[in-house]
Design an enzyme around this catalytic site. Structure first.
Site, short mmCIF file in Angstrom:
data_model
loop_
_atom_site.label_atom_id
_atom_site.label_comp_id
_atom_site.label_asym_id
_atom_site.label_seq_id
_atom_site.Cartn_x
_atom_site.Cartn_y
_atom_site.Cartn_z
N ASP A 93 74.68 74.03 69.44
CA ASP A 93 75.85 73.16 69.38
C ASP A 93 76.94 72.73 70.48
O ASP A 93 77.99 72.58 70.48
CB ASP A 93 76.71 73.60 68.25
CG ASP A 93 77.09 75.31 68.66
OD1 ASP A 93 77.05 75.75 69.73
OD2 ASP A 93 77.37 76.13 67.73
N GLU A 115 68.09 76.14 65.83
CA GLU A 115 69.26 76.84 65.25
C GLU A 115 70.06 75.78 64.59
O GLU A 115 71.38 75.63 64.93
CB GLU A 115 70.20 77.50 66.62
CG GLU A 115 71.24 78.53 65.79
CD GLU A 115 72.05 79.18 66.86
OE1 GLU A 115 73.05 78.36 67.60
OE2 GLU A 115 71.99 80.54 67.32
N GLU A 129 82.35 72.72 68.59
CA GLU A 129 80.98 73.09 68.31
C GLU A 129 80.47 72.62 66.86
O GLU A 129 79.58 72.20 66.53
CB GLU A 129 80.47 74.57 68.61
CG GLU A 129 80.61 74.93 69.92
CD GLU A 129 81.88 75.14 70.59
OE1 GLU A 129 82.71 75.04 70.15
OE2 GLU A 129 81.73 75.78 71.97
N HIS A 210 85.42 84.58 74.96
CA HIS A 210 85.50 83.63 75.76
C HIS A 210 85.86 82.18 74.96
O HIS A 210 85.89 81.25 75.58
CB HIS A 210 84.15 83.47 76.36
CG HIS A 210 83.10 82.96 75.49
ND1 HIS A 210 82.81 81.41 75.07
CD2 HIS A 210 82.29 83.74 74.47
CE1 HIS A 210 81.82 81.55 74.02
NE2 HIS A 210 81.44 82.74 73.71
N ARG A 212 87.53 78.95 73.40
CA ARG A 212 88.73 78.53 73.81
C ARG A 212 89.77 78.52 72.69
O ARG A 212 90.89 78.44 73.14
CB ARG A 212 88.34 77.20 74.24
CG ARG A 212 88.04 75.99 73.15
CD ARG A 212 87.76 74.59 73.69
NE ARG A 212 86.54 74.74 74.10
CZ ARG A 212 86.26 73.75 75.14
NH1 ARG A 212 86.90 72.98 75.84
NH2 ARG A 212 84.87 73.83 75.57
N HIS A 243 84.25 86.43 81.17
CA HIS A 243 83.72 85.30 80.93
C HIS A 243 84.47 84.45 82.29
O HIS A 243 85.46 84.76 82.76
CB HIS A 243 83.82 84.20 79.93
CG HIS A 243 83.24 83.11 79.40
ND1 HIS A 243 83.42 81.84 80.15
CD2 HIS A 243 82.06 82.97 79.00
CE1 HIS A 243 82.60 80.93 79.74
NE2 HIS A 243 81.57 81.63 78.96
#
Ligand code: UDP
Length: 388
Positions: A93, A115, A129, A210, A212, A243
């Site tokens: 994604d 996936e 995503e 990680h 956002r 990250h």
């Protein structure tokens, strides 16, 4: 056959398919690095003895998503024009997956989505995503779904038929193949940390964060939760590979500065990460891939998100959703640390796959292209989570 990826999880999840194609030798995989996260993509591939065959170059002066998407579409399109592949395989994604699917679709090249069918049903999380994967589904010819739930998600959106296939998640293939390879840690603290965990002198907690959406107040809550766990359990040691996103890194380093028994490292090579995971007593993560990998080692997982598109692990009782609330994180962690560790391999059945997903994916792509008439063998239902 182009296998396009741009980030670490794409490398991990495409690598088993590239390997399966090489073994079967009826399609030639060309691994294309989109340039989205060049270093992490190549580093993760290297753990599988692979490297990009083609590296695209993109300019990102502003760092915006629009800029990234348009640069990627342009760069992928130029490459597709030159290479004219039989199909383009994209994974998951990311913006790379969306750009690859768009560029291939516009050139009438079949898109294979690995996936396929994950849904949080919330367009704001994970952002962007959730929207990316729905858009990729609209552009794909072949949908390789990791679980029965993912197949159902596609059916509910009207995406059905023989080109929707249940394969299992290739991340399980990845983890099983990598866990067998020897590891030389790059960080000098890790061998002794592993040793203390292996000999029962400490309990190892592996943490990654990680997303956002977590930046700012949610991440502050997560870090407070981690501090509380370490204060409460004197034998717990935390490894936190941070990250490279500078905003995430700065907040994590500031929030955990000087906290005893918390070891912050740079991003670990995939083989190093899997090795540590195999010794971990508990995982705390907001990562999708790590939620899928932990069950293969029988390691329980506290998910640092309010919602997850990987409910299979929650329903199997191997993951628990905590979100960013420090009290909840510490409470779940203490409960899981108090339980007996999972010992038997039968208890380690992974709800996301049986380790054969890449073989099925290869077979399905070969059938799509008319290279064989037989489809992949079915996934043993007992091993995969139910659809609802
Ligand atoms: N990973 C890694 N090194 C690390 C941390 C994670 O190789 O230091 C791997 C992890 O095993 C998993 C993948 O990176 O396969 C997950 O990547 P990330 O969390 O960036 O993305 P997500 O899965 O959330 O999309």
């Amino acid at each position: 056959m182009v296998l396009l990826g741009g980030t670490r999880p794409e490398a991990v999840k495409l690598a088993p398919i590239a390997r399966a194609m090489r073994v079967q030798d009826r399609m030639q995989p060309v691994l294309v690095a989109s340039g989205q996260h060049e270093t992490m993509f190549s580093q993760a591939l290297s753990s599988f003895g692979l490297r990009p065959d083609v590296r695209l170059h993109i300019d990102r002066p502003t760092g915006s998503l629009s800029e990234l998407l348009s640069e990627l579409v342009k760069a992928v399109d130029v490459h597709l024009e030159q290479l004219r592949p039989a199909a383009v395989v994209v994974q998951g994604d990311t913006t790379t997956a969306l750009a690859g699917a768009l560029a291939a679709f516009w050139r009438h090249i079949p898109v294979v989505h690995v996936e396929a069918g994950l849904r949080s049903h919330d367009p704001r999380a994970p952002f962007p995503e959730e929207a990316n994967r729905k858009l990729v589904a609209q552009l794909s010819t072949l949908h390789l779904a990791p679980t029965a739930r993912a197949v159902n998600n596609l059916l509910e959106e009207g995406i059905a038929g023989p080109e929707v296939l249940l394969t299992g998640n290739t991340v399980v293939d990845a983890v099983l193949s990598i866990a067998r390879t020897p590891v030389a840690y790059h960080d000098h603290r890790l061998p002794s940390l592993e040793n203390r965990a292996a000999t029962g002198k400490s309990r190892l907690l592996l943490a990654t964060m990680h997303r956002r959406e977590s930046l700012g107040a949610p991440l502050a809550g997560i870090l407070a939760g981690l501090r509380a766990i370490v204060e409460e359990h004197a034998d717990v040691e935390v490894v936190l590979p941070v990250h490279p996103n500078p905003e995430v890194r700065d907040q994590v380093v500031d929030g955990l500065l000087g906290v005893e028994r918390v070891h912050i490292t740079g991003p670990l090579h995939y083989a190093e990460f899997c090795r540590l995971l195999s010794f971990a007593r508990l995982v705390l993560t907001d990562s999708g891939g790590v939620q899928e990998e932990a069950p293969s080692f029988g390691v329980p997982c506290v998910v640092l998100r309010e919602i997850t598109e990987r409910m299979e692990a929650v329903e199997a009782g191997v993951s628990v959703l905590a979100g960013p609330d420090p009290l909840l994180i510490a409470r779940h962690a203490s409960r899981l640390l108090a339980e007996n560790p999972v010992e038997s391999s039968s208890a380690r059945l992974n709800p996301f796959g049986d380790g054969q997903a890449a073989v099925r994916a290869e077979q399905a792509i070969a059938r799509l292209l008319g290279l064989t008439s037989s489809g992949p063998a079915a996934v043993p239902q007992a091993q995969l989570a139910k659809g609802k």
